[in-house]
Design a protein around this motif. Structure first.
Motif, PDB file in Angstrom:
ATOM      1  N   TYR A 188      -1.371  12.377  10.805  1.00  0.00           N
ATOM      2  CA  TYR A 188      -1.023  10.971  10.262  1.00  0.00           C
ATOM      3  C   TYR A 188      -1.415  11.170   8.633  1.00  0.00           C
ATOM      4  CZ  TYR A 188       0.470   6.167   7.951  1.00  0.00           C
ATOM      5  OH  TYR A 188       1.448   5.505   7.023  1.00  0.00           O
ATOM      6  N   GLY A 189      -2.670  11.406   8.580  1.00  0.00           N
ATOM      7  CA  GLY A 189      -3.223  11.255   6.962  1.00  0.00           C
ATOM      8  C   GLY A 189      -2.722  12.466   6.087  1.00  0.00           C
ATOM      9  N   ASP A 235       1.800   5.552  -0.222  1.00  0.00           N
ATOM     10  CA  ASP A 235       2.283   6.639   1.605  1.00  0.00           C
ATOM     11  C   ASP A 235       0.516   7.427   1.634  1.00  0.00           C
ATOM     12  OD1 ASP A 235       3.781   5.445   2.927  1.00  0.00           O
ATOM     13  OD2 ASP A 235       5.454   7.085   2.159  1.00  0.00           O
ATOM     14  N   ARG A 271       1.390  13.236   3.992  1.00  0.00           N
ATOM     15  CA  ARG A 271       0.591  12.156   3.299  1.00  0.00           C
ATOM     16  C   ARG A 271       0.049  12.849   1.865  1.00  0.00           C
ATOM     17  NH1 ARG A 271       2.261   9.888   7.520  1.00  0.00           N
ATOM     18  NH2 ARG A 271       4.150   8.562   7.547  1.00  0.00           N
ATOM     19  N   LEU A 294      -6.693   6.361   3.903  1.00  0.00           N
ATOM     20  CA  LEU A 294      -7.671   5.405   4.504  1.00  0.00           C
ATOM     21  C   LEU A 294      -7.522   6.524   6.292  1.00  0.00           C
ATOM     22  CD1 LEU A 294      -6.218   2.006   3.457  1.00  0.00           C
ATOM     23  CD2 LEU A 294      -8.183   2.988   3.263  1.00  0.00           C
ATOM     24  N   ALA A 295      -6.442   6.894   6.915  1.00  0.00           N
ATOM     25  CA  ALA A 295      -6.341   7.374   8.384  1.00  0.00           C
ATOM     26  C   ALA A 295      -7.451   8.483   8.337  1.00  0.00           C
ATOM     27  CB  ALA A 295      -4.424   7.926   8.221  1.00  0.00           C
ATOM     28  N   SER A 345      -2.529   5.703  -0.722  1.00  0.00           N
ATOM     29  CA  SER A 345      -3.595   4.900   0.326  1.00  0.00           C
ATOM     30  C   SER A 345      -3.558   5.308   1.911  1.00  0.00           C
ATOM     31  CB  SER A 345      -3.194   3.682  -0.104  1.00  0.00           C
ATOM     32  OG  SER A 345      -2.607   3.795  -1.749  1.00  0.00           O
ATOM     33  N   LYS A 346      -2.247   4.988   2.593  1.00  0.00           N
ATOM     34  CA  LYS A 346      -2.223   4.975   3.559  1.00  0.00           C
ATOM     35  C   LYS A 346      -2.739   6.037   4.234  1.00  0.00           C
ATOM     36  CE  LYS A 346       1.764   1.649   4.638  1.00  0.00           C
ATOM     37  NZ  LYS A 346       3.346   1.934   5.070  1.00  0.00           N
ATOM     38  N   MET A 359       0.616  -1.075   0.348  1.00  0.00           N
ATOM     39  CA  MET A 359       0.340  -0.389   0.376  1.00  0.00           C
ATOM     40  C   MET A 359       0.806   1.666   0.198  1.00  0.00           C
ATOM     41  SD  MET A 359      -3.201   0.726   3.048  1.00  0.00           S
ATOM     42  CE  MET A 359      -4.174  -0.716   2.851  1.00  0.00           C
TER      43      MET A 359
END
Length: 316
Positions: free
Chosen positions: A229-230, A3, A233, A9-10, A5-6, A1
């Motif tokens: 976090y999200g 960064d 990115r 999602l976050a 996409s992560k 996955m």
């Protein structure tokens, strides 16, 4: 996955938790909003402090609260966020969650207006159009329902001022919020002591309510950590669009689950706000795209310039 996409999602997880939080605070309707706020403050401090301890960053927190200039800004930010938290809890308990969702819808527009008034930031024609539409929406509610949607306005304004103050702090979101609840915690502790020795607080009397009050800490901290976090990115435009999941789910909870009234006047007001947000988000997306394109061109020019310099220096 990847960064990206992560990050998405976050961000979705954070906004979903925030958006469904009315269900949590509705379950605490039997407890006075100030008591809920006091517990949220103390349990948030406990959770954030644990996170910072595990990250070995408590010294960063200590440095932040040791600097008098920073403490003044942190204290003002603490006042803004605690007022915002209280109004949100209050609105859910008294059956005005629809107004709360409206407040978080118009917050980006209020934040842009604050930036114009306080920082002198220039606004595009699209941004001014969005602000005017939001103002018309508020006016339509005021005239149509004979009430001023003060909860919406206060939520948007306190959060907007909070964001403005955070710009003056060179701290990460976890450290800054921990410092804010640390400043608020003595007041929260004194209030709870007063309740338990006076009118009688609910903590410890009921297992379910006690567990819910303790959960208010992680419920405050977890989405903030996920959002941070999200956001690191993703592009600003993506963050701006995804974050509307929060007030949309709040709106769903208010109308579909809590059964709050939603008549023609509400429909007109929200239609104006949604239109304003489409205009604003489209403008923000174009601006972000233009900035990224300009940055890529600038980086390419630097690479070409460096290569040319190297070629020149390599000549005999």
């Amino acid at each position: 996955m990847t960064d990206t996409s992560k990050g998405i999602l976050a961000l979705i997880a954070a906004c979903t938790i925030w958006g469904l939080s009315p269900l949590f605070y509705k379950a605490l309707s039997d407890i006075a909003p100030l008591e809920v706020l006091a517990h949220r403050t103390l349990w948030s401090l406990a959770f954030f402090a644990l996170v910072l301890m595990l990250q070995n960053r408590l010294r960063v927190l200590w440095a932040a609260v040791s600097d008098f200039a920073s403490v003044r800004v942190i204290a003002l930010a603490a006042i803004m966020i605690s007022t915002n938290w209280f109004l949100f809890i209050f609105s859910i308990q008294v059956g005005r969650a629809t107004e709360a969702s409206m407040g978080y819808y118009i917050f980006p527009l209020v934040a842009v207006l604050i930036g114009r008034v306080v920082l002198g930031e220039q606004l595009s024609r699209a941004q001014w159009s969005a602000i005017v539409l939001a103002a018309v929406a508020v006016l339509s509610l005021t005239i149509g329902l004979h009430i001023v949607p003060w909860i919406s306005l206060m939520l948007a304004t306190t959060f907007g001022v909070y964001g403005l103050l955070k710009k003056r702090l060179d701290l990460g979101p976890v450290v800054s919020v921990t410092a804010e609840v640390l400043i608020l915690s003595p007041i929260a502790a004194v209030w709870l002591i007063y309740l338990h020795f006076g009118q009688g607080g609910v903590f410890g009397d009921d297992t379910v309510q006690t567990a819910l009050l303790m959960t208010s800490g992680p419920l405050t901290a977890l989405p903030l950590i996920l959002f941070s976090y999200g956001a690191r990115r993703l592009t600003l435009s993506t963050v701006g669009i995804v974050q509307y999941i929060n007030p949309t789910l709040q709106f769903f909870c208010a109308v579909a689950i809590f059964g709050e009234p939603f008549g023609p006047i509400h429909m007109i007001a929200f239609a104006l706000i949604w239109t304003a947000l489409v205009i604003y988000s489209s403008s923000a997306f174009r601006q972000d795209k233009a900035r990224r394109k300009a940055r890529m061109v600038s980086e390419a020019e630097v690479v070409v310039s460096t290569k040319s310099s190297n070629d020149e220096s390599a000549k005999p």
